[in-house]
Scaffold this active site. Sequence first.
Site, mmCIF file in Angstrom:
data_model
loop_
_atom_site.group_PDB
_atom_site.id
_atom_site.type_symbol
_atom_site.label_atom_id
_atom_site.label_comp_id
_atom_site.label_asym_id
_atom_site.label_seq_id
_atom_site.Cartn_x
_atom_site.Cartn_y
_atom_site.Cartn_z
ATOM 1 N N PHE A 121 0.861 -1.188 0.000
ATOM 2 C CA PHE A 121 0.000 0.000 0.000
ATOM 3 C C PHE A 121 0.892 1.231 0.000
ATOM 4 C CE2 PHE A 121 -2.485 3.479 1.658
ATOM 5 C CZ PHE A 121 -3.661 3.346 0.932
ATOM 6 N N ASP A 206 9.349 2.752 1.637
ATOM 7 C CA ASP A 206 8.184 3.475 2.145
ATOM 8 C C ASP A 206 8.092 3.227 3.654
ATOM 9 O OD1 ASP A 206 5.626 4.149 3.011
ATOM 10 O OD2 ASP A 206 4.653 3.584 1.136
ATOM 11 N N LYS A 235 2.550 10.309 8.163
ATOM 12 C CA LYS A 235 1.834 9.862 9.360
ATOM 13 C C LYS A 235 2.321 10.505 10.664
ATOM 14 C CE LYS A 235 -0.133 5.478 7.732
ATOM 15 N NZ LYS A 235 -1.554 5.657 8.004
#
Length: 380
Positions: A121, A206, A235
Amino acid sequence: MSHLFPNYARDEIDLVDGSGSYVFDQNGTKYLDFMSGIAVSNLGHHNPQVMQALAEQASKIWHSSNLYTNNLQELVAEKLTMGKDYLAFFCNSGTEANEAAIKLARKATGRSKILSFEHSFHGRTYGALSATGQPALQAGFFPIVAGFEYLPYNQLEPLKQQLDENVAAVMLEVIQGEGGIIPADKKWLQAVAKLCKENGSLLIIDEIQTGMGRTGTFFAFEAYQIEPDIITLAKALANGIPVGAMLGKKELADSFGPGSHGTTFGGNNLAMSVADTVVSEINQPEFLAAVTEKGNYLMEELTKVTEASEKAVAIRGKGLMLGIELNSAETLQQTIQDLKAEKLLAIKAGINVLRLLPPLTISQEELAAGVEIIRSVLLG
Ligand SMILES: Cc1ncc(COP(=O)(O)O)c(C=O)c1O
């Protein structure tokens, strides 16, 4: 009637307040937070240092423009690059950090192909969505960006076959988060890094979910002794103030010259002042050692629960990023509801994985309380 698009399957609770490892809904019900806004509130809610940084900057300038020098960006970049040969670009979210990474990799190598992995993702905008190896998330949105191929994670042979002179980059998560808390095998990841180097392809890691101390090191890749060419973050970088970052090797600088890429809000003063404090708080040996210790405790206790529970199949993860694979999607939905009834919030990953992401600042007592709730639900 809601005036919002129904693109989220929302629970009916509205979290209106928070304190440390707890959140409160609109009725004043208190929940133990084992999801941290999906790995965002790593320093908990109402963290005094974060609040102070925000309040101080809020009374100064919130936003200037990337047309001007920004010393706060320099400060955060210096801390994030940790004396290594990287430069930073700031944006507003994880998906944007990955967009920057994809663009930089293509421009710097002059190649077009990006290899990523099944169940990965990387975000919802077109480039990041195109890198995301989940057909269900791409369905209905074609044509996506050309040049992306998806390979089986943790398998070397398929990668060897695909890694040719057209490959700009290989992009991966060290622990696949949304895909089901699936950690990279160490030997595999080291081999991927070596093959990329030999082939002149860039390695994009990532760290949007795994970074910011979540797994017990500042970046999860540090435990693998590899050196990525590009790292993406978002985040938890400002503990809830929207921000993202792409770090790239200094030698890639020429490909991101003036006018090549940009954003209005990215790295604005408000976000950077908070990020500066967050990075300083997290990137300390004692803080990270405590995350490892708490993670080991959680893994040890929940391994016992997993082994004893008829509902659970396996447990995976590292630090305070754990997933308990349950025996079906239905069991997972029921478990999330049962935990909520016991005043603990956790979320799903993949199809049937219970994802646990407590704040990194959680106390031993709060962790033990969480373990008790999970035990009662999974053994009940
Ligand atoms: C590994 C990873 N990459 C990228 C993203 C996208 O980040 P954002 O939702 O901030 O765009 C996420 C979000 O869950 C993620 O977990």
